[in-house]
Design an enzyme around this catalytic site. Structure first.
Site, PDB file in Angstrom:
ATOM      1  N   GLU A 148       0.872  -1.169   0.000  1.00  0.00           N
ATOM      2  CA  GLU A 148       0.000   0.000   0.000  1.00  0.00           C
ATOM      3  C   GLU A 148       0.916   1.227   0.000  1.00  0.00           C
ATOM      4  OE1 GLU A 148      -2.734   2.495   3.092  1.00  0.00           O
ATOM      5  OE2 GLU A 148      -3.011   0.315   3.129  1.00  0.00           O
ATOM      6  N   ARG A 171       1.299  10.152   0.903  1.00  0.00           N
ATOM      7  CA  ARG A 171       1.856  11.120   1.843  1.00  0.00           C
ATOM      8  C   ARG A 171       3.144  11.745   1.311  1.00  0.00           C
ATOM      9  NH1 ARG A 171       0.393   7.164   6.033  1.00  0.00           N
ATOM     10  NH2 ARG A 171       2.571   6.587   6.277  1.00  0.00           N
ATOM     11  N   LYS A 192     -11.550  -0.333   6.313  1.00  0.00           N
ATOM     12  CA  LYS A 192     -10.325  -0.238   7.114  1.00  0.00           C
ATOM     13  C   LYS A 192     -10.725   0.210   8.520  1.00  0.00           C
ATOM     14  CE  LYS A 192      -6.108   2.658   7.089  1.00  0.00           C
ATOM     15  NZ  LYS A 192      -5.348   3.628   6.277  1.00  0.00           N
ATOM     16  N   THR A 240      -3.817   6.624   1.886  1.00  0.00           N
ATOM     17  CA  THR A 240      -3.974   8.030   2.249  1.00  0.00           C
ATOM     18  C   THR A 240      -4.493   8.838   1.065  1.00  0.00           C
ATOM     19  OG1 THR A 240      -1.967   7.669   3.589  1.00  0.00           O
ATOM     20  CG2 THR A 240      -2.924   9.856   3.649  1.00  0.00           C
TER      21      THR A 240
END
Length: 207
Positions: free
Chosen positions: A41, A45, A129, A69
């Site tokens: 993943e 960021r 999640k 993210t």
């Protein structure tokens, strides 16, 4: 979606990675594949995220790649163009969820309360999640949620070798997200042998 979930269920742990230099992406993917965790993943960021995903996809077409993210529709487009298999967001943003659905890409948004789970179900989601897992009540909170809702979860945030089995023992948990096997400093310094040992040690937890 079911095929993706089953593939991740077999791997059990999804390495969550912030890549600062896209040139490190392919060597890192090689380490993951060769040491028992053939998935990643890659979080948005860092500015290198899109190119890192492209590099992983080009070098290893069969690697399972998620974009993490993801906060905006523009990032969804970027991730899809780069070749991801799924999208992960830290929270439940209906706009982002609906956009992913329109684009035909799986999204696994973050939730940590009953109300958010119900909002996600209203959007047609069945895979979520649990984030941040540790600060949100950990294993006990997740057990409470899974006792009520027919949802599959990927807990992330506060998952470690000391508690990963507790999470995975919950039937509704298909995989856990974690960062401990891919420390940023080892990636930045291209210490691939040390990373390989860490990744292999995580894979061996499930032998």
């Amino acid at each position: 979606m079911s095929n993706l979930v089953e593939s991740l269920r077999a791997i059990k742990v999804v390495p969550v990675i912030a890549i600062n230099n896209a040139e490190h992406a392919a060597p890192l993917a090689k380490v993951l594949i060769e040491n028992g965790l053939p998935c990643a993943e890659v979080t948005y960021r860092t500015p290198a995220a899109e190119q890192a995903i492209r590099n992983m996809r080009d070098a290893y077409p069969d690697l399972i790649i998620g974009a993490g993210t993801v906060l905006t529709s523009a990032q969804v487009d970027s991730a899809i163009d780069a070749g991801v298999d799924f999208i992960v967001s830290p929270g439940l943003n209906p706009t982002t969820v609906k956009y992913c659905q329109q684009r035909g890409v799986t999204i696994v948004p973050g939730v940590n309360s009953p109300s958010q789970v119900e909002q996600a179900m209203e959007l047609g989601l069945e895979t979520l999640k649990f984030f941040p897992a540790g600060p949100s009540g950990g294993v006990n909170m997740l057990k409470a949620l899974t006792a009520v809702y027919p949802i599959q979860f990927m807990p992330t945030g506060g998952v470690s070798p000391s508690n990963v089995h507790e999470y995975l023992d919950i039937p509704a948990v298909f995989a856990c997200g974690g960062t401990w096997m891919v420390p940023n400093n080892l990636v930045d310094e291209e210490r691939w042998d040390e990373l390989a040992e860490l990744v292999a040690s995580v894979a061996k937890l499930f032998d």
